[in-house]
Write an enzyme that holds these catalytic residues in place. Structure first.
Site, short mmCIF file in Angstrom:
data_model
loop_
_atom_site.label_atom_id
_atom_site.label_comp_id
_atom_site.label_asym_id
_atom_site.label_seq_id
_atom_site.Cartn_x
_atom_site.Cartn_y
_atom_site.Cartn_z
N LYS A 124 -64.46 35.35 -10.54
CA LYS A 124 -64.30 36.05 -9.35
C LYS A 124 -64.92 37.57 -9.46
O LYS A 124 -65.36 37.70 -8.30
CB LYS A 124 -62.68 36.68 -9.56
CG LYS A 124 -61.62 35.81 -8.84
CD LYS A 124 -60.35 36.26 -9.15
CE LYS A 124 -59.91 36.79 -10.30
NZ LYS A 124 -58.73 37.39 -10.54
N ARG A 175 -50.17 40.02 -5.30
CA ARG A 175 -49.46 38.98 -6.29
C ARG A 175 -48.21 38.56 -6.11
O ARG A 175 -47.69 37.44 -6.67
CB ARG A 175 -49.36 39.61 -7.75
CG ARG A 175 -50.72 40.08 -8.38
CD ARG A 175 -50.72 40.59 -9.74
NE ARG A 175 -51.72 41.17 -10.36
CZ ARG A 175 -52.65 40.44 -10.69
NH1 ARG A 175 -52.62 39.41 -11.10
NH2 ARG A 175 -53.89 40.98 -11.39
N ARG A 217 -66.37 33.27 -23.61
CA ARG A 217 -66.62 34.47 -23.35
C ARG A 217 -66.12 35.37 -24.63
O ARG A 217 -66.50 36.47 -24.93
CB ARG A 217 -65.91 34.80 -21.93
CG ARG A 217 -65.87 36.25 -21.59
CD ARG A 217 -65.40 36.43 -20.17
NE ARG A 217 -63.94 36.84 -20.14
CZ ARG A 217 -63.25 36.94 -19.14
NH1 ARG A 217 -63.78 36.74 -17.99
NH2 ARG A 217 -61.91 37.15 -19.38
N ARG A 244 -62.63 40.69 -26.50
CA ARG A 244 -61.23 40.85 -25.82
C ARG A 244 -60.14 39.84 -26.63
O ARG A 244 -60.54 38.70 -26.55
CB ARG A 244 -61.30 40.37 -24.19
CG ARG A 244 -61.65 41.60 -23.20
CD ARG A 244 -61.76 41.07 -21.98
NE ARG A 244 -60.60 40.54 -21.34
CZ ARG A 244 -60.19 40.49 -20.42
NH1 ARG A 244 -61.24 40.65 -19.10
NH2 ARG A 244 -59.07 39.94 -19.75
N ARG A 262 -52.01 32.22 -20.00
CA ARG A 262 -52.39 33.02 -18.88
C ARG A 262 -52.74 32.14 -17.57
O ARG A 262 -52.36 32.49 -16.63
CB ARG A 262 -53.57 33.87 -19.23
CG ARG A 262 -53.42 35.09 -20.28
CD ARG A 262 -54.38 35.52 -20.93
NE ARG A 262 -55.61 36.02 -20.04
CZ ARG A 262 -56.81 35.86 -20.40
NH1 ARG A 262 -57.38 35.50 -21.67
NH2 ARG A 262 -57.78 36.25 -19.48
#
Ligand code: IMP
Ligand code: MG
Length: 368
Positions: free
Chosen positions: A192, A267, A306, A312, A324
């Site tokens: 995104k 959301r 990633r 992260r 997730r």
């Protein structure tokens, strides 16, 4: 919404409402005139449709004639009224009713000038639409179909530079012109952020990521930021209204934008509705939810990749990643329905090269 020449107009008064207003005028006038045979004078071009409907409804015999005056240039009234066709019949001793839309009253002033030396019994003014905020003359308006705000309208005989006269409903000029507003969606790892960067350049859109907006407001200790933080500190969700107020500020900061890309919001259904209300208050709307569709296995691979460099923690563990993704689908299924119901959901294949995906997204946006 409709487009005439360069401008956009939105629905304002329906054909049914107009019909009821015309009927009311007919009833009032017929009652007052009884058996007297009136002459109705329409001011061309704008009044042709009203005159037609009016005399069809008029219950008694009547005569009809027209004068042709021109005052408007584009969406502005001018003082300089041109008499294109004047009176062509003797109206001595007759009652004359005039039908029109009255805005500044300049045209009406000219009408009074025209009738000054005619020995009419009485000059009654009937107007379907009347804009009290812009009327600055003293001539009495005997019959008013509808008072309207000082907005430029088209339809039902009225035009913008020649177009719009044939519309059966009346539309008003949109104060905000056309924007392309997107809700960008996609599971974690769908790309995104990358695509938003390309799209905002290509279409001159403003990218509003709710996460960034939160961080900005909290870091700069704005009133809304502090309010949001007070909820977060208690471990509570920030109420939708606080988020919407922040988004409103962002939208207002960028009032001249070609549109917005909303990222991370809405959301929930309630948030989607709140966003619709916000856009509506700006005379605009969400045009599309564009969702990047990527297969779960591809997402897991991308995120693990990633995670090797991003540091992260939530990108490093496969079961957290899968969770997730699962959460994204359970939560967003509702929103997919919300936008599908309005024919605004567009799924785009998010697998391929970055350029290929931008091309696919552009194909959707170009059709909006
Ligand atoms: P006025 O002279 O300013 O009162 O305006 C009267 C004439 O301007 C009308 O007869 C219409 O032809 C035109 N007009 C006024 N307002 C509008 C509008 O909102 N849309 C289109 N034409 C209008
Ligand atoms: Mg006109």
């Amino acid at each position: 919404m409709i487009k005439l020449h360069d401008l956009y107009f939105k629905p304002f008064i329906s054909a049914q409402e107009i019909d009821a207003a015309v009927q009311n005028m007919v009833d009032a006038i017929a009652l007052e005139l009884g058996d007297e045979m009136p002459v109705f004078i329409g001011i061309l071009n704008g009044s042709f449709m009203l005159v037609s409907d009016f005399v069809k409804k008029y219950p008694k015999p009547c005569e009809v004639t027209f004068i042709k005056l021109a005052s408007y240039e584009g969406v502005k009234s001018t003082e300089d009224i041109q008499r294109l066709i004047g009176l062509t019949q003797d109206l001595t001793g007759r009652t004359v009713i005039l039908e029109d839309i009255i805005d500044s009253g300049n045209t009406l002033e000219e009408v009074h000038r025209i009738f000054k030396n005619e020995n009419v019994k009485q000059l009654l003014i009937a107007t379907l639409f009347y804009k009290p905020e812009s009327y600055d003359k003293d001539f009495k308006l005997h019959y008013v179909g509808m008072e309207i705000p000082n907005k430029f309208i088209v339809g039902y005989g009225l035009d913008y530079n020649g177009l719009g006269r044939g519309l059966p409903d009346v539309y008003q000029l949109k104060t905000t012109q056309h924007m392309t507003n997107l809700v960008l969606f996609g599971p974690p790892g769908a790309g995104k952020g990358t695509q938003a960067n390309f799209l905002k350049e290509k279409y001159n859109l403003v990218h509003i990521s709710t996460g960034d907006v939160f961080r900005y407001n909290i870091k700069n200790e704005t009133a809304l930021g502090m309010l949001a933080k007070s909820f977060m500190d208690k471990g509570e969700l920030v109420p939708d209204q606080v988020t919407i107020d922040m988004l409103n500020k962002e939208v207002e900061k960028n009032a001249g934008a070609n549109g917005f890309i909303f990222d991370g919001f809405p959301r929930t259904n309630a948030q989607a509705k709140a966003l619709d209300i916000l856009m509506d208050s700006k005379d605009s709307q969400i045009n599309a939810m564009v969702a990047l569709e990527v297969d779960d296995e591809v997402l897991v691979k991308r995120l693990l990749e990633r995670g090797k460099t991003s540091g992260r923690a939530d990108d490093a563990d496969e079961s957290i990643i899968r969770n997730r993704i699962k959460e994204y689908y359970t939560k967003t299924a509702i929103l997919k329905n919300y936008y599908s119901d309005q024919n605004k959901y567009f799924g785009v294949d998010g697998v391929g090269s970055i350029e290929d995906i931008t091309v696919r997204l552009s194909a959707v946006i170009d059709k909006l």
